[in-house]
Write an enzyme that holds these catalytic residues in place. Structure first.
Site, PDB file in Angstrom:
ATOM      1  N   GLU A   9       0.590   1.769   8.188  1.00 40.83           N
ATOM      2  CA  GLU A   9       1.081   2.466   6.984  1.00 40.83           C
ATOM      3  C   GLU A   9       1.601   3.874   7.327  1.00 40.83           C
ATOM      4  N   ARG A  41       3.919  -0.356 -11.344  1.00 38.92           N
ATOM      5  CA  ARG A  41       4.437  -1.725 -11.203  1.00 38.92           C
ATOM      6  C   ARG A  41       5.568  -1.690 -10.190  1.00 38.92           C
ATOM      7  N   VAL A  66      14.354 -13.697 -13.632  1.00 42.84           N
ATOM      8  CA  VAL A  66      14.547 -12.326 -13.139  1.00 42.84           C
ATOM      9  C   VAL A  66      14.392 -12.241 -11.610  1.00 42.84           C
ATOM     10  N   TYR A  71       9.289  -2.915  -8.863  1.00 43.85           N
ATOM     11  CA  TYR A  71      10.562  -3.486  -9.319  1.00 43.85           C
ATOM     12  C   TYR A  71      11.547  -3.493  -8.157  1.00 43.85           C
ATOM     13  N   SER A  72      12.165  -4.638  -7.921  1.00 39.24           N
ATOM     14  CA  SER A  72      13.149  -4.757  -6.843  1.00 39.24           C
ATOM     15  C   SER A  72      14.369  -3.928  -7.188  1.00 39.24           C
ATOM     16  N   TYR A 123      -9.609   4.683   2.710  1.00 37.92           N
ATOM     17  CA  TYR A 123     -10.234   3.488   3.293  1.00 37.92           C
ATOM     18  C   TYR A 123     -11.759   3.577   3.311  1.00 37.92           C
ATOM     19  N   PRO A 146      16.275  -8.998  -6.367  1.00 42.35           N
ATOM     20  CA  PRO A 146      16.451  -8.603  -4.956  1.00 42.35           C
ATOM     21  C   PRO A 146      17.673  -9.272  -4.335  1.00 42.35           C
ATOM     22  N   HIS A 199       0.838  -1.215   0.000  1.00 43.03           N
ATOM     23  CA  HIS A 199       0.000   0.000   0.000  1.00 43.03           C
ATOM     24  C   HIS A 199       0.868   1.259   0.000  1.00 43.03           C
TER      25      HIS A 199
HETATM   26  C1  LIG Z   1       7.647  -6.959  -5.085  1.00 43.06           C
HETATM   27  C2  LIG Z   1       7.806  -7.114  -6.582  1.00 43.06           C
HETATM   28  C3  LIG Z   1       9.061  -7.018  -7.145  1.00 43.06           C
HETATM   29  C4  LIG Z   1       9.210  -7.163  -8.528  1.00 43.06           C
HETATM   30  N1  LIG Z   1      10.467  -7.065  -9.055  1.00 43.06           N
HETATM   31  C5  LIG Z   1      10.647  -7.215 -10.383  1.00 43.06           C
HETATM   32  C6  LIG Z   1      11.939  -7.116 -10.964  1.00 43.06           C
HETATM   33  O1  LIG Z   1      12.932  -6.848 -10.274  1.00 43.06           O
HETATM   34  N2  LIG Z   1      12.050  -7.272 -12.303  1.00 43.06           N
HETATM   35  C7  LIG Z   1      10.965  -7.549 -13.101  1.00 43.06           C
HETATM   36  O2  LIG Z   1      11.134  -7.689 -14.320  1.00 43.06           O
HETATM   37  N3  LIG Z   1       9.734  -7.678 -12.575  1.00 43.06           N
HETATM   38  C8  LIG Z   1       9.549  -7.495 -11.243  1.00 43.06           C
HETATM   39  N4  LIG Z   1       8.274  -7.571 -10.728  1.00 43.06           N
HETATM   40  C9  LIG Z   1       7.130  -7.812 -11.634  1.00 43.06           C
HETATM   41  C10 LIG Z   1       6.651  -6.467 -12.215  1.00 43.06           C
HETATM   42  O3  LIG Z   1       6.092  -5.682 -11.188  1.00 43.06           O
HETATM   43  C11 LIG Z   1       5.582  -6.614 -13.299  1.00 43.06           C
HETATM   44  O4  LIG Z   1       4.573  -7.443 -12.811  1.00 43.06           O
HETATM   45  C12 LIG Z   1       6.131  -7.180 -14.605  1.00 43.06           C
HETATM   46  O5  LIG Z   1       7.130  -6.318 -15.117  1.00 43.06           O
HETATM   47  C13 LIG Z   1       5.005  -7.345 -15.632  1.00 43.06           C
HETATM   48  O6  LIG Z   1       4.380  -6.091 -15.806  1.00 43.06           O
HETATM   49  P1  LIG Z   1       3.811  -5.673 -17.235  1.00 43.06           P
HETATM   50  O7  LIG Z   1       3.089  -4.390 -17.080  1.00 43.06           O
HETATM   51  O8  LIG Z   1       4.878  -5.749 -18.259  1.00 43.06           O
HETATM   52  O9  LIG Z   1       2.806  -6.842 -17.528  1.00 43.06           O
HETATM   53  P2  LIG Z   1       1.195  -6.769 -17.401  1.00 43.06           P
HETATM   54  O10 LIG Z   1       0.648  -5.986 -18.487  1.00 43.06           O
HETATM   55  O11 LIG Z   1       0.875  -6.407 -16.005  1.00 43.06           O
HETATM   56  O12 LIG Z   1       0.857  -8.283 -17.650  1.00 43.06           O
HETATM   57  C14 LIG Z   1       1.272  -9.288 -16.721  1.00 43.06           C
HETATM   58  C15 LIG Z   1       0.807 -10.636 -17.235  1.00 43.06           C
HETATM   59  O13 LIG Z   1      -0.608 -10.646 -17.320  1.00 43.06           O
HETATM   60  C16 LIG Z   1      -1.011 -10.988 -18.638  1.00 43.06           C
HETATM   61  N5  LIG Z   1      -2.182 -10.177 -19.018  1.00 43.06           N
HETATM   62  C17 LIG Z   1      -2.292  -8.825 -18.984  1.00 43.06           C
HETATM   63  N6  LIG Z   1      -3.487  -8.435 -19.451  1.00 43.06           N
HETATM   64  C18 LIG Z   1      -4.147  -9.556 -19.798  1.00 43.06           C
HETATM   65  C19 LIG Z   1      -5.420  -9.824 -20.383  1.00 43.06           C
HETATM   66  N7  LIG Z   1      -6.248  -8.839 -20.678  1.00 43.06           N
HETATM   67  N8  LIG Z   1      -5.733 -11.133 -20.627  1.00 43.06           N
HETATM   68  C20 LIG Z   1      -4.888 -12.125 -20.350  1.00 43.06           C
HETATM   69  N9  LIG Z   1      -3.665 -11.938 -19.800  1.00 43.06           N
HETATM   70  C21 LIG Z   1      -3.311 -10.677 -19.539  1.00 43.06           C
HETATM   71  C22 LIG Z   1       0.173 -10.627 -19.535  1.00 43.06           C
HETATM   72  O14 LIG Z   1       0.206 -11.408 -20.707  1.00 43.06           O
HETATM   73  C23 LIG Z   1       1.349 -10.929 -18.639  1.00 43.06           C
HETATM   74  O15 LIG Z   1       1.695 -12.273 -18.696  1.00 43.06           O
HETATM   75  C24 LIG Z   1       8.088  -7.429  -9.349  1.00 43.06           C
HETATM   76  C25 LIG Z   1       6.823  -7.512  -8.759  1.00 43.06           C
HETATM   77  C26 LIG Z   1       6.674  -7.339  -7.395  1.00 43.06           C
HETATM   78  C27 LIG Z   1       5.301  -7.432  -6.789  1.00 43.06           C
HETATM   79  C1  HEM Z   2      -9.067  -3.150   5.007  1.00 44.06           C
HETATM   80  C2  HEM Z   2      -8.904  -2.763   3.762  1.00 44.06           C
HETATM   81  C3  HEM Z   2      -7.936  -3.369   2.793  1.00 44.06           C
HETATM   82  C4  HEM Z   2      -7.477  -4.652   2.695  1.00 44.06           C
HETATM   83  C5  HEM Z   2      -7.827  -5.853   3.556  1.00 44.06           C
HETATM   84  C6  HEM Z   2      -6.557  -4.688   1.583  1.00 44.06           C
HETATM   85  C7  HEM Z   2      -5.874  -5.812   1.169  1.00 44.06           C
HETATM   86  C8  HEM Z   2      -4.946  -5.831   0.162  1.00 44.06           C
HETATM   87  C9  HEM Z   2      -4.144  -6.976  -0.205  1.00 44.06           C
HETATM   88  C10 HEM Z   2      -4.217  -8.344   0.445  1.00 44.06           C
HETATM   89  C11 HEM Z   2      -3.348  -6.603  -1.221  1.00 44.06           C
HETATM   90  C12 HEM Z   2      -2.308  -7.466  -1.933  1.00 44.06           C
HETATM   91  C13 HEM Z   2      -0.969  -7.170  -1.294  1.00 44.06           C
HETATM   92  C14 HEM Z   2       0.174  -7.951  -1.908  1.00 44.06           C
HETATM   93  O1  HEM Z   2       0.058  -9.147  -2.021  1.00 44.06           O
HETATM   94  O2  HEM Z   2       1.190  -7.404  -2.251  1.00 44.06           O
HETATM   95  C15 HEM Z   2      -3.637  -5.218  -1.504  1.00 44.06           C
HETATM   96  C16 HEM Z   2      -3.047  -4.505  -2.523  1.00 44.06           C
HETATM   97  C17 HEM Z   2      -3.514  -3.276  -2.928  1.00 44.06           C
HETATM   98  N1  HEM Z   2      -4.411  -2.485  -2.274  1.00 44.06           N
HETATM   99 FE1  HEM Z   2      -5.403  -2.917  -0.601  1.00 44.06          FE
HETATM  100  N2  HEM Z   2      -6.493  -3.451   1.020  1.00 44.06           N
HETATM  101  C18 HEM Z   2      -7.323  -2.615   1.726  1.00 44.06           C
HETATM  102  C19 HEM Z   2      -7.529  -1.279   1.490  1.00 44.06           C
HETATM  103  C20 HEM Z   2      -7.087  -0.604   0.383  1.00 44.06           C
HETATM  104  C21 HEM Z   2      -7.402   0.769   0.078  1.00 44.06           C
HETATM  105  C22 HEM Z   2      -8.206   1.713   0.948  1.00 44.06           C
HETATM  106  C23 HEM Z   2      -6.831   1.055  -1.109  1.00 44.06           C
HETATM  107  C24 HEM Z   2      -6.936   2.373  -1.829  1.00 44.06           C
HETATM  108  C25 HEM Z   2      -7.421   2.517  -3.043  1.00 44.06           C
HETATM  109  C26 HEM Z   2      -6.132  -0.141  -1.549  1.00 44.06           C
HETATM  110  C27 HEM Z   2      -5.401  -0.270  -2.715  1.00 44.06           C
HETATM  111  C28 HEM Z   2      -4.587  -1.348  -3.014  1.00 44.06           C
HETATM  112  C29 HEM Z   2      -3.771  -1.424  -4.202  1.00 44.06           C
HETATM  113  C30 HEM Z   2      -3.682  -0.361  -5.297  1.00 44.06           C
HETATM  114  C31 HEM Z   2      -3.103  -2.644  -4.143  1.00 44.06           C
HETATM  115  C32 HEM Z   2      -2.149  -3.217  -5.195  1.00 44.06           C
HETATM  116  C33 HEM Z   2      -2.965  -3.940  -6.227  1.00 44.06           C
HETATM  117  C34 HEM Z   2      -2.136  -4.567  -7.328  1.00 44.06           C
HETATM  118  O3  HEM Z   2      -0.929  -4.347  -7.395  1.00 44.06           O
HETATM  119  O4  HEM Z   2      -2.704  -5.323  -8.090  1.00 44.06           O
HETATM  120  N3  HEM Z   2      -6.307  -1.116  -0.623  1.00 44.06           N
HETATM  121  N4  HEM Z   2      -4.605  -4.774  -0.648  1.00 44.06           N
END
Ligand SMILES: Cc1cc2nc3c(=O)[nH]c(=O)nc-3n(C[C@H](O)[C@H](O)[C@H](O)COP(=O)(O)OP(=O)(O)OC[C@H]3O[C@@H](n4cnc5c(N)ncnc54)[C@H](O)[C@@H]3O)c2cc1C
Ligand code: HEM
Length: 414
Positions: free
Chosen positions: A137, A206, A277, A208-209, A95, A281, A85
């Site tokens: 947070e 998105r 990849v 990225y580490s 919230y 981290p 968050h």
């Molecule tokens: C904590 C953390 C650390 C990360 N560190 C790295 C890192 O160091 N390096 C790195 O490269 N990535 C890392 N990632 C992953 C990164 O955040 C992205 O998820 C990754 O780059 C893919 O994003 P994108 O926008 O290119 O793909 P997106 O557009 O988000 O798509 C992701 C997947 O979903 C599928 N998809 C999207 N839309 C649709 C649809 N409409 N129908 C069907 N399938 C669909 C795509 O084909 C793809 O396979 C990390 C993620 C997290 C949570």
């Molecule tokens: C009690 C309330 C909430 C709960 C239980 C909750 C729970 C979660 C959980 C479980 C995740 C996934 C975390 C992870 O795996 O990395 C998440 C991500 C997220 N949350 Fe919340 N959340 C809450 C409130 C909110 C609020 C108020 C917002 C504001 C808009 C928010 C926005 C997001 C966003 C943007 C993500 C990332 C989504 C993604 O990357 O796909 N959340 N939350």
């Protein structure tokens, strides 16, 4: 405060949440984006399409219902959500809106009247959780802001350098546009990067580490180009970063966050296990240990398709020549050249049983990062080889949906 009858009412919804939790949270997101489309800029739309975010939220709501008598046991899970968050600049005032949509969704999906006692119980439970989370947070925001180079929210960064590390992975060297310093971070943490995507007319974040040790001046991220297939489109942000950004362009970043970090106070060996990849981290962790000239032995097991897709190979070779505490085992699934006899380069997928003598060590701590099936396989193998779950740390590159400790350790005990 919830009274006992309200807690029992929440617990009575556990079977429904187990059976239909993802349907409920999918409905919730669809409803929320319909009423408040501006929130699409904040939520990763790829995670909505894959269903991973609804699954992660359903898991969190279920866990909360299961622990409604003592939510303090969820502290570490709440920290994980809090890190995500905070890296997306979620603020306490948001919230209320999210809560309204969640409660309306519970009412609509379960077909409850507006004055239902169950809805009243969930409203109180939501408020209690929201207060807890906003508190966690706020503390994180204050900590980052208080640091040298710290900031809050989105800050513009210039891409000063793009360096190709392998066929699919490119590093981006990011310097603050304002010329200031950057906050330090714990090795293993990530930043969120935000770009505008003209094809869907949305800003998109998105994570990225950070792939190097902290240095106060810049951040480095290393991004894999996500290629699509006939069933899946190309990844939006990774391809935009690879194909459309140039040195000198600006992207926005939130400060580093994340709980998957190197435990620097432990003396024992460190075993890194990465797939593709997932090495990013771990690069930061390994470089940090090397920089401190620590005597801690490090063993790094990596799985790549082949030499061409093995990023950072040269850098890692230099490190291993520089240090006699660092040892590598690389598994190549589809070697692109005949492999000379070499105990450190092994054909096939990562198989920890083959190298158990080198990685099962007293007092070792394990750090795993890679795709979901990879994490499940390596976690299961480590448990089978006798490693205690508390010594295994892992990170998913997406919403946290894995519960490997429950999966493997509970199964073992049966
Ligand atoms: C904590 C953390 C650390 C990360 N560190 C790295 C890192 O160091 N390096 C790195 O490269 N990535 C890392 N990632 C992953 C990164 O955040 C992205 O998820 C990754 O780059 C893919 O994003 P994108 O926008 O290119 O793909 P997106 O557009 O988000 O798509 C992701 C997947 O979903 C599928 N998809 C999207 N839309 C649709 C649809 N409409 N129908 C069907 N399938 C669909 C795509 O084909 C793809 O396979 C990390 C993620 C997290 C949570
Ligand atoms: C009690 C309330 C909430 C709960 C239980 C909750 C729970 C979660 C959980 C479980 C995740 C996934 C975390 C992870 O795996 O990395 C998440 C991500 C997220 N949350 Fe919340 N959340 C809450 C409130 C909110 C609020 C108020 C917002 C504001 C808009 C928010 C926005 C997001 C966003 C943007 C993500 C990332 C989504 C993604 O990357 O796909 N959340 N939350």
């Amino acid at each position: 405060m919830l009274n006992q009858a309200q807690k029992e009412a929440i617990k009575a919804t556990i079977p429904v949440l187990k059976a239909n939790g993802v349907a409920l949270t999918s409905y919730f997101y669809e409803r929320m984006f319909r009423h408040n489309p501006e929130l699409k800029h904040i939520f990763n739309q790829g995670n909505q399409h894959s269903g991973k975010q609804p699954t992660a939220l359903a898991g969190a709501v279920l866990a909360y219902a299961e622990h409604i008598d003592d939510p303090s046991v969820l502290a570490s899970a709440l920290m994980g959500i809090g890190h995500k968050h905070v890296s997306l600049n979620i603020r306490p005032e948001q919230y209320d809106l999210v809560g309204q949509h969640l409660l309306a969704s519970i009412g609509e999906v379960l077909d409850l009247p507006g004055d239902s006692p169950l809805l009243e119980a969930w409203a109180l439970a939501y408020d209690q959780l929201a207060t807890l989370m906003a508190g966690v947070e706020n503390k994180m925001y204050r900590q980052t802001l208080g640091q040298t180079g710290g900031w809050s929210g989105w800050r513009p960064f210039i891409i000063r350098q793009k360096v190709q590390e392998s066929a699919e992975i490119t590093s981006f060297y990011l310097y603050p546009s304002d010329g200031g310093q950057v906050a330090s971070f714990l090795p293993g943490q990530f930043v969120s990067v935000r770009l505008f995507l003209p094809e869907i007319n949305l800003l998109q974040p998105r994570q990225y580490s950070l792939s190097n040790a902290p240095n106060g001046a810049y951040y480095r991220i290393s991004v894999k180009r996500e290629s699509g297939s006939s069933l899946r489109p190309d990844g939006m942000i990774s391809n935009r970063l690879h194909n459309f950004t140039r040195e000198g362009d600006v992207v926005e970043l939130t400060p580093p966050a994340g709980g998957f970090t190197l435990k620097q106070d432990q003396p024992g060996p460190v075993v890194f296990i990465s797939g593709g990849v997932g090495q990013t981290p771990l690069l930061s962790m390994a470089e940090t240990v090397l920089n401190t000239h620590s005597p801690r032995p490090m063993i790094w097991v990596h799985g790549a398709r082949n030499k061409t897709s093995h990023a950072f190979r040269e850098l890692l070779n230099t490190w291993s020549q520089r240090s006699d505490t660092l040892r590598f085992f690389n598994f190549y699934e589809q070697p692109d050249e005949p492999l000379a006899p070499n105990p450190a380069v092994i054909p096939g997928r990562v198989d920890l049983h083959l190298i158990k003598a080198f990685i099962i060590l007293p007092q070792a701590t394990y750090y795993l990062c890679g795709p979901e099936p990879f994490l499940r396989q390596q976690y299961g193998d480590l448990i089978a080889l006798g490693v205690k779950p508390e010594n295994i740390n892992y990170e998913e590159f997406g919403p946290q949906t894995l519960t490997l400790r429950q999966e493997f350790v509970v199964n073992e005990a049966v």
